[in-house]
Design a protein around this motif. Structure first.
Motif, PDB file in Angstrom:
ATOM      1  N   SER A   4     146.314  89.910  23.947  1.00 23.81           N
ATOM      2  CA  SER A   4     145.785  88.933  23.000  1.00 23.81           C
ATOM      3  C   SER A   4     144.392  89.361  22.572  1.00 23.81           C
ATOM      4  N   LEU A   5     144.183  89.430  21.267  1.00 21.07           N
ATOM      5  CA  LEU A   5     142.893  89.821  20.724  1.00 21.07           C
ATOM      6  C   LEU A   5     142.251  88.611  20.061  1.00 21.07           C
ATOM      7  N   LEU A   6     141.290  88.002  20.756  1.00 19.89           N
ATOM      8  CA  LEU A   6     140.571  86.871  20.184  1.00 19.89           C
ATOM      9  C   LEU A   6     139.578  87.433  19.165  1.00 19.89           C
ATOM     10  N   GLY A   7     139.577  86.861  17.981  1.00 20.87           N
ATOM     11  CA  GLY A   7     138.823  87.499  16.909  1.00 20.87           C
ATOM     12  C   GLY A   7     139.554  88.715  16.383  1.00 20.87           C
ATOM     13  N   PHE A  61     147.656  82.959  16.425  1.00 25.66           N
ATOM     14  CA  PHE A  61     147.414  81.608  16.938  1.00 25.66           C
ATOM     15  C   PHE A  61     145.910  81.314  16.933  1.00 25.66           C
ATOM     16  N   LYS A  62     145.575  80.077  17.144  1.00 17.05           N
ATOM     17  CA  LYS A  62     144.191  79.717  17.425  1.00 17.05           C
ATOM     18  C   LYS A  62     143.776  80.395  18.728  1.00 17.05           C
ATOM     19  N   ASN A  63     142.483  80.702  18.880  1.00 14.05           N
ATOM     20  CA  ASN A  63     142.034  81.492  20.024  1.00 14.05           C
ATOM     21  C   ASN A  63     142.527  80.972  21.373  1.00 14.05           C
ATOM     22  N   GLY A  64     142.483  79.662  21.577  1.00 12.36           N
ATOM     23  CA  GLY A  64     142.896  79.113  22.865  1.00 12.36           C
ATOM     24  C   GLY A  64     144.350  79.401  23.173  1.00 12.36           C
ATOM     25  N   MET A  65     145.214  79.211  22.203  1.00 14.60           N
ATOM     26  CA  MET A  65     146.645  79.474  22.404  1.00 14.60           C
ATOM     27  C   MET A  65     146.898  80.976  22.594  1.00 14.60           C
ATOM     28  N   ALA A  66     146.144  81.798  21.853  1.00 19.74           N
ATOM     29  CA  ALA A  66     146.290  83.243  22.021  1.00 19.74           C
ATOM     30  C   ALA A  66     145.870  83.660  23.424  1.00 19.74           C
ATOM     31  N   ALA A  67     144.763  83.106  23.914  1.00 20.15           N
ATOM     32  CA  ALA A  67     144.291  83.439  25.260  1.00 20.15           C
ATOM     33  C   ALA A  67     145.305  83.032  26.316  1.00 20.15           C
ATOM     34  N   GLU A  68     145.898  81.879  26.136  1.00 20.96           N
ATOM     35  CA  GLU A  68     146.873  81.373  27.099  1.00 20.96           C
ATOM     36  C   GLU A  68     148.089  82.279  27.193  1.00 20.96           C
ATOM     37  N   ARG A  69     148.420  82.959  26.116  1.00 16.24           N
ATOM     38  CA  ARG A  69     149.613  83.798  26.075  1.00 16.24           C
ATOM     39  C   ARG A  69     149.359  85.229  26.552  1.00 16.24           C
ATOM     40  N   GLY A  70     148.110  85.606  26.735  1.00 13.73           N
ATOM     41  CA  GLY A  70     147.808  86.996  27.013  1.00 13.73           C
ATOM     42  C   GLY A  70     147.816  87.360  28.487  1.00 13.73           C
TER      43      GLY A  70
END
Length: 222
Positions: A4-7, A61-70
């Motif tokens: 997951s790449l936030l940003g 996804f929004k950052n939070g959802m992306a982080a949760e999936r990574g």
């Protein structure tokens, strides 16, 4: 593995997303503060890959959802958003194997770019201080040319220096980095060494600005 790449809509996020999607079979997730922007960029990356004969599904996804999936979460956000980003997704990081930061604190004046670390010493140290307990932090991918990484028809042939206090996490990111064809990852020690690693980035940018033909300058240690 899911990365997951936030940003992941910015320059280095796009470059890493495209390279991992092109060179590996890992699942790629794009995060953004704006989920619509994340989805649009994910579709854009799919289209670019498809033009090169690579069919991949990339989700946004929004950052939070992306982080949760990574399994691996890369903080591909500007340094001044690092602390806020980590704090905003902290409750989504329970199952994350490694938190990765490529960010570097810099400012610019008439003479060029200059290293400007936070008070704790480096961006990597800031992330380590902000991340939830038990989440390993690794600094990596500093000083790489985002333009060169994002051009999938170019060879990279550059090195990235990796710092971290968790040896297993650091080895995981070393292997992940070297799955990008032409990129070599070198161990630069613990997080206490991160300021020295990060401070190379403004030097490279200044070289690129002042010398014709060095737009995509990088490091290769021999």
């Amino acid at each position: 593995m899911r990365i997951s790449l936030l940003g992941g809509t910015g320059d280095i996020g796009q470059a890493l997303a495209l390279r991992w999607a092109f060179d590996t079979d890992h699942e790629i997730v794009i995060g953004s503060r704006d989920p619509a922007k994340a989805r649009a960029k994910a579709e854009e990356y799919e289209t670019e890959l498809d033009s090169l004969g690579v069919s991949r599904s990339i989700n946004g996804f929004k950052n939070g959802m992306a982080a949760e999936r990574g399994d691996i979460v890369v903080l591909a956000v500007p340094p001044f958003h690092i602390r806020d980003t980590v704090e905003s997704v902290a409750d989504r990081l329970d199952d994350v194997d490694v938190l990765v930061t490529p960010a570097v604190g810099m400012n610019r004046d008439d003479s060029g770019f200059h290293y400007k670390p936070p008070k704790v010493g480096s961006i990597t140290e800031l992330v380590a201080d902000t991340a939830p307990d038990g989440i390993p932090v690794v600094g990596a991918f500093h000083g790489l040319s985002a333009d060169r990484l994002a051009d999938l028809e170019l060879d990279i042939e550059q090195d990235t220096l990796i710092v971290g206090d968790d040896e297993d996490a650091k080895e995981m990111i070393r292997r992940l980095a070297e799955e990008i064809e032409g990129l070599r990852a070198l161990d630069a020690g613990g997080i206490a060494n991160s300021a020295e690693v990060e401070s190379v980035t403004p030097l490279l940018i200044n070289l690129a600005l002042e010398n014709e033909g060095l737009h995509d300058v990088g490091i290769r240690f021999e």
